[in-house]
Scaffold this active site. Structure first.
Site, PDB file in Angstrom:
ATOM      1  N   LYS A 210      37.497  44.135  47.895  1.00  0.00           N
ATOM      2  CA  LYS A 210      38.441  43.829  48.968  1.00  0.00           C
ATOM      3  C   LYS A 210      38.950  45.118  49.624  1.00  0.00           C
ATOM      4  O   LYS A 210      38.984  46.187  49.020  1.00  0.00           O
ATOM      5  CB  LYS A 210      39.621  43.017  48.429  1.00  0.00           C
ATOM      6  N   ARG A 244      36.038  36.418  40.357  1.00  0.00           N
ATOM      7  CA  ARG A 244      34.950  36.267  41.329  1.00  0.00           C
ATOM      8  C   ARG A 244      34.540  37.662  41.787  1.00  0.00           C
ATOM      9  O   ARG A 244      35.359  38.388  42.363  1.00  0.00           O
ATOM     10  CB  ARG A 244      35.441  35.415  42.508  1.00  0.00           C
TER      11      ARG A 244
END
Length: 265
Positions: A210, A244
């Protein structure tokens, strides 16, 4: 006596898209996508999370038929090979087709906003992940208190799923790290995950590659796999049910370090 350490379920990310922020275009062809899904399992993933629409900032919405064209052949082939598959979507039609093809999890990146998707989850013996978001990734969500507000939003999502008939034991919540949250808000949420849990439901957390992790390392998104693994191991210490990730091997190794330290203690 401390509770025994339980390693989280590892979801391997498979983007069947031309425009995802990390690996867009690399696995757009079915053969490439299936091959990468198989590689994710060999690298230690328990589930392959297949997505056909990018959620990166500025990404254009995809027509449902195009999303189905991208993901359905991949889901079918992975399932036929004995691989557990999650479908990453916000559309009822895509979820329904993927579940019919054998997907065992619906990963709703829109947090249950589509009643039709909730009905699909209620009508089938699948897990439903409700991810928190107030809009596209990296957009300001305008929170008064990101922990309190995320908890309240997830509570509403869970209540909607329960009202639609989804059993509580099949619901998973996801705080939506990176979605409509600043870097500071992401870190604050991660530090207070217990405060956003709903009814002791399972929690899936996705931090992989991210943008907020880009503040720690320079380079392309792939250079963030190391810090992703460290953070995922810390999440395992917080007893999240699942993580994830794009690079299962590095994350699985980091989680094993935690397990061995806990066992030795």
């Amino acid at each position: 006596m401390p509770k025994p350490f339980i390693a989280p379920v590892v979801f391997g990310v498979l983007n069947v898209t031309p425009d995802s922020f990390s690996d867009g275009g690399r696995h757009a062809a079915p053969d490439a996508a299936v091959g990468h899904g198989q590689a994710l399992i060999r690298a230690g993933a328990d589930v392959v999370d297949v997505g056909g629409e990018s959620t990166r900032p500025g990404a254009q919405p995809v027509d449902p038929q195009e999303e189905l064209r991208r993901v359905l052949p991949v889901v079918e082939r992975l399932v036929s090979g004995g691989i557990r598959v999650s479908i990453d979507t916000r559309r009822a039609a895509v979820a329904e087709a993927a579940v019919a093809a054998g997907a065992t999890t619906v990963n709703d990146v829109d947090g249950g906003r589509d009643p039709g998707l909730l009905r699909v989850a209620a009508a089938n013996p699948v897990d439903l992940v409700l991810m928190h978001s107030r809009g596209p990734a990296a957009r300001d969500g305008r929170y008064q208190d990101v922990v309190r507000d995320t908890a309240a939003d997830l509570r509403r999502s869970v209540d909607a799923a329960l009202a639609a008939g989804v059993p509580a034991e099949r619901i998973v919540v996801d705080p939506g790290i990176g979605f409509s949250k600043s870097a500071e808000e992401n870190w604050r949420l991660l530090a207070h995950l217990d405060a956003v849990r709903v009814d002791d439901l399972r929690m899936l957390v996705g931090v992989s590659r991210k943008r907020f992790l880009g503040e720690l390392v320079d380079g392309a998104p792939e250079t963030r796999d190391g810090v992703t693994a460290v953070l995922s191991a810390l999440l395992a210490e917080q007893r999240v049910w699942g993580v994830r990730v794009h690079d299962p091997a590095t994350t699985v190794s980091a989680i094993e370090v935690v397990r061995r330290m806990r066992a030795a203690a």
